[in-house]
Design a protein around this motif. Structure first.
Motif, short mmCIF file in Angstrom:
data_model
loop_
_atom_site.label_atom_id
_atom_site.label_comp_id
_atom_site.label_asym_id
_atom_site.label_seq_id
_atom_site.Cartn_x
_atom_site.Cartn_y
_atom_site.Cartn_z
N LEU A 221 0.82 -1.22 0.00
CA LEU A 221 0.00 0.00 0.00
C LEU A 221 0.85 1.27 0.00
O LEU A 221 0.33 2.38 0.07
N GLU A 222 2.16 1.09 -0.04
CA GLU A 222 3.08 2.23 -0.06
C GLU A 222 2.84 3.14 1.14
O GLU A 222 2.70 4.35 1.01
N LEU A 223 2.80 2.52 2.33
CA LEU A 223 2.59 3.27 3.57
C LEU A 223 3.87 3.27 4.40
O LEU A 223 4.83 2.58 4.08
N THR A 224 3.83 4.07 5.45
CA THR A 224 4.95 4.10 6.38
C THR A 224 4.54 3.40 7.67
O THR A 224 3.37 3.40 8.03
N PRO A 225 5.51 2.80 8.37
CA PRO A 225 5.19 2.04 9.59
C PRO A 225 4.38 2.88 10.57
O PRO A 225 4.57 4.09 10.67
N GLY A 226 3.49 2.22 11.29
CA GLY A 226 2.62 2.94 12.19
C GLY A 226 1.30 3.27 11.51
O GLY A 226 0.34 3.64 12.17
N ALA A 227 1.26 3.16 10.20
CA ALA A 227 0.02 3.43 9.48
C ALA A 227 -1.04 2.42 9.89
O ALA A 227 -0.73 1.31 10.30
N ILE A 228 -2.28 2.84 9.76
CA ILE A 228 -3.40 2.00 10.16
C ILE A 228 -4.09 1.44 8.94
O ILE A 228 -4.24 2.13 7.94
N VAL A 229 -4.49 0.19 9.03
CA VAL A 229 -5.31 -0.40 7.97
C VAL A 229 -6.67 -0.81 8.53
O VAL A 229 -6.77 -1.28 9.66
N LEU A 230 -7.69 -0.57 7.74
CA LEU A 230 -9.01 -1.13 8.02
C LEU A 230 -9.03 -2.50 7.36
O LEU A 230 -8.65 -2.64 6.20
N ILE A 231 -9.43 -3.50 8.12
CA ILE A 231 -9.41 -4.87 7.61
C ILE A 231 -10.84 -5.38 7.47
O ILE A 231 -11.63 -5.29 8.42
N THR A 232 -11.19 -5.85 6.29
CA THR A 232 -12.49 -6.48 6.13
C THR A 232 -12.31 -7.95 5.79
O THR A 232 -11.40 -8.31 5.06
N LYS A 233 -13.16 -8.75 6.39
CA LYS A 233 -13.26 -10.15 5.99
C LYS A 233 -14.65 -10.31 5.39
O LYS A 233 -15.64 -10.09 6.09
N ALA A 234 -14.71 -10.65 4.13
CA ALA A 234 -16.00 -10.63 3.45
C ALA A 234 -16.23 -11.92 2.69
O ALA A 234 -15.29 -12.54 2.20
N MET A 235 -17.50 -12.32 2.62
CA MET A 235 -17.87 -13.52 1.88
C MET A 235 -18.95 -13.17 0.89
O MET A 235 -19.93 -12.51 1.23
N ASN A 236 -18.74 -13.58 -0.36
CA ASN A 236 -19.75 -13.38 -1.39
C ASN A 236 -20.36 -14.72 -1.77
O ASN A 236 -19.68 -15.75 -1.76
N THR A 237 -21.62 -14.69 -2.11
CA THR A 237 -22.28 -15.92 -2.56
C THR A 237 -22.89 -15.69 -3.94
O THR A 237 -23.08 -14.54 -4.35
N ASP A 238 -23.21 -16.78 -4.63
CA ASP A 238 -24.00 -16.64 -5.86
C ASP A 238 -25.46 -16.44 -5.46
O ASP A 238 -25.79 -16.37 -4.28
N LEU A 239 -26.34 -16.36 -6.43
CA LEU A 239 -27.72 -16.00 -6.11
C LEU A 239 -28.46 -17.13 -5.39
O LEU A 239 -29.51 -16.92 -4.81
N GLU A 240 -27.84 -18.35 -5.40
CA GLU A 240 -28.44 -19.45 -4.64
C GLU A 240 -27.93 -19.47 -3.20
O GLU A 240 -28.29 -20.36 -2.42
N GLY A 241 -27.02 -18.56 -2.88
CA GLY A 241 -26.49 -18.53 -1.53
C GLY A 241 -25.27 -19.43 -1.33
O GLY A 241 -24.81 -19.62 -0.20
N VAL A 242 -24.70 -19.94 -2.41
CA VAL A 242 -23.49 -20.78 -2.29
C VAL A 242 -22.26 -19.87 -2.29
O VAL A 242 -22.11 -19.03 -3.18
N PRO A 243 -21.39 -20.01 -1.29
CA PRO A 243 -20.20 -19.14 -1.22
C PRO A 243 -19.33 -19.28 -2.47
O PRO A 243 -19.07 -20.41 -2.90
N VAL A 244 -18.94 -18.15 -3.03
CA VAL A 244 -18.07 -18.19 -4.20
C VAL A 244 -16.72 -17.52 -3.93
O VAL A 244 -15.77 -17.70 -4.69
N GLN A 245 -16.62 -16.77 -2.83
CA GLN A 245 -15.39 -16.00 -2.59
C GLN A 245 -15.28 -15.61 -1.13
O GLN A 245 -16.28 -15.22 -0.51
#
Lengths: 243, 243
Positions: free
Chosen positions: B202-226
Motif C-alpha cells: 500500500l506504499e505506507l509508512t510504519p505505524g500506518a493504520i489499515v481497516l481490515i475487512t473479511k467478506a464472503m460473497n455468494t452466488d444468487l443461490e447462496g453458495v459461497p463463491v469467494q
DNA sequence: TATAGTTGTCTATATCAATAGACATTTAAA
DNA sequence: TTTAAATGTCTATTGATATAGACAACTATA
C-alpha cells in the motif's frame, strides 16, 4: 508473524514490536502455550536486540495484556475481541449481548448547545437548532469498549441525559421518553490513532487504534432521532455487517 | 485540529503531526487557502519546535501530499479519502466508481492450496478442500487503496487468476467464468497497524493504520463463491454502511 | 540438588528525535 | 524597491531509542 520491523520511520521499534505481538495474541497465535515466546527468540525473529523486545513487552504488560514472570516466561493475561454487529437494528447493549456478563453505559457529561453544520446535516435540522450533546463510555464487564459523543434534537429529547444516567442504555432511555422503537439509518466507519481524550476514556496507551463510527438513527417514520460519533478500541472489538 | 501530541509513546512527534496534518487535509480543513498553515503557526498549535513541524511536512512532501515553496508556503498537492459503500451489492470497482478516473486490480501472486479451517468455514467447504488463493492490490488512479488475500473454491473457479489478470476486476472475472451475478453475504471490519507486507503493497509508512475487512460473497443461490481478507489504508478510505 | 531456561538489572556507547537560536533565501505585496 | 512573511540551512545541546555484553535471580524439571 515473521516480517521485519522498519527503522527510521518515526515509529520506535519497540512500539512496532508491541503492536505485532498484541495482534498475534489476538489472532490466537500463542494459544497452545498461553505464553509469548522467550525474549531471545522474539529478538531473533524481529532482528533486534533483546532489550528492545523487553521494551515492547513492558508496554504490553502496562496495558495488562501480558504478565512477565521471572524464570517462567511471559504469560498472556487477556485476549478479547468483542463482535459488534451493525444492522438496521443495531443496539450496543443487545449487540454485545451474550459476549459479556454485564453491559453498562456511563454518562461522562452533557450539555445543550446549537447544532453545528455537521450535526445539523445528520439530524436534518437547521444549523443553530438546539441539540442535546452527551459524552458517554460503554463498558462490558467493567472494561471500556467504546466512548461516544451523541447528539439528540433538544425539543424532542430534553430529558435524555437524565434518562440515560438512570437506565444506562440509549434504547431504554428512548423508551422512557416515549420512543419505543428506532432503526439505524447510516453508519460510516473509519480508523485512526486514539486522541488523548479517547486514550483516557478507553484506558488505552498512546499509539492505540480506534475504530470510529458515525451513525444516525431514525424513528420508524424516518425522522432522525440521534447522531453519534463512537470510538471503539480496535483491540477489543470487531464489526460485523450482515447484508 | 487542536489537541496536543503525545511524548514518549514510541511514536515520534513529527510522525504524529504528519498524521494529523494529513487527516486535516483529508477532512478539508484547509480547503479555503489550499495551503497548510505556516510552520511557525503549526509549531505553536502543536506545542513543538518549528523544526519538528518541518520534519512532519518533509514526510508529507515525500508522500506527495504537500509541496513546500520557499517564500510562499506549503501547498496541498493531493487530498484523497475515498468512500467505500458496503452493501449487498458491494463491488470494489463500481463502489469507488465516480471518485477516481481509473480503477485497476493487480494480481501479485496466486496458488492452489488446501483450505485451512478458517477458509473452509467461510466458504462452507470441508477443511483440506482445494482452493485458489490470490494476492491482489487495488488501485485508484495508480494509488494503492487496498490489498487483499482472496480464496475461491478450486473446482468451480480454477481459471480465476488468469481471468482476474486479464480483466483487473473480480466482477468481470466472475462474468468470464460464467457467474454473472453475486451478492455480499457478510463483512467483518476491524482495524490494526499495517504489517510489513501491507506497508509495502500500500506504499505506507510504519505505524500506518489499515481497516481490515473479511467478506464472503455468494452466488444468487447462496453458495459461497469467494472469501476475501482486504486491508485498506485508513488514511485513504472510509466505509459507509447503509441499512 | 544441580541445571537449563527464562526474566531482571546494570553499565556503556552510538544514533535518532527534539529543542534552541541565528541567519539566508525566496515570494508577494505595499 | 522595500518590506513582511514564509521556507531553507546551519550549529549546538539534550533526551529518547537501540545495541552490546555481563551477570543476577527465579522457575521448573531432570
Amino acid at each position: 508473524m515473521a516480517g521485519q520491523v522498519q527503522r527510521q520511520t518515526g515509529v520506535a521499534l519497540w512500539r512496532q514490536i508491541a503492536d505485532r505481538i498484541r495482534q498475534a495474541i489476538s489472532a490466537g497465535a500463542y494459544d497452545e502455550t498461553g505464553m509469548v515466546p522467550p525474549e531471545t527468540v522474539l529478538a531473533l525473529q524481529f532482528g533486534v536486540n533483546r532489550h528492545t523486545v523487553r521494551s515492547a513487552i513492558a508496554a504490553l504488560a502496562q496495558e495488562g495484556i501480558v504478565r512477565a514472570v521471572q524464570g517462567r516466561g511471559t504469560l498472556i493475561e487477556r485476549k478479547e475481541r468483542l463482535n459488534f454487529p451493525i444492522t438496521k437494528r443495531t443496539r450496543f447493549t443487545a449487540g454485545i449481548g451474550g459476549q459479556a456478563r454485564e453491559m453498562r453505559g456511563l454518562l461522562l457529561g452533557h450539555s445543550e448547545e446549537r447544532a453545528d453544520e455537521e450535526v445539523a446535516r445528520w439530524l436534518k435540522l437547521r444549523p443553530g437548532a438546539p441539540v442535546i450533546r452527551m459524552e458517554t463510555v460503554r463498558k462490558a464487564d467493567d472494561r471500556p469498549v467504546s466512548c461516544a459523543t451523541t447528539w439528540f434534537p433538544a425539543d424532542r429529547f430534553a430529558g435524555m441525559p437524565a434518562a440515560y444516567e438512570k437506565t444506562e442504555s440509549i434504547t431504554r432511555a428512548f423508551a422512557e421518553l416515549g420512543l419505543s422503537d428506532y432503526v439505524r439509518a447510516t453508519t460510516e466507519v473509519t480508523a485512526a490513532h486514539a486522541d488523548a481524550a479517547d486514550l483516557a476514556a478507553l484506558e488505552l496507551t498512546p499509539g492505540a487504534i480506534v475504530l470510529i463510527t458515525k451513525a444516525m438513527n431514525t424513528d420508524l417514520e424516518g425522522v432522525p432521532v440521534q447522531y453519534a460519533i463512537s470510538r471503539f478500541s480496535a483491540d477489543r472489538v470487531q464489526f460485523t455487517i450482515e447484508n
